[in-house]
Design a protein around this motif. Sequence first.
Motif: not given
Length: 70
Positions: A6-17, A40-55
Amino acid sequence: MNVEVVGPDATRTVLPHRQGCEDGIGWRWDAAAGPKKVLLCPSTCDTVKVQNGGRVEIELACVDRPDAIH
């Protein structure tokens, strides 16, 4: 189980296993036998780490959501 970013703007992305994290996107278990953690897989983890307020949200369900990225 469904894992969502869930991004800081409340955008939701369902991730695949993707246990092998083939393209770096998605999530995997820490161990195939007797898993205890969701990682989390590497690219997903990198994306989440740089978001301010995401979860990350985890939803336990009997079926995967149809809007999961594949």
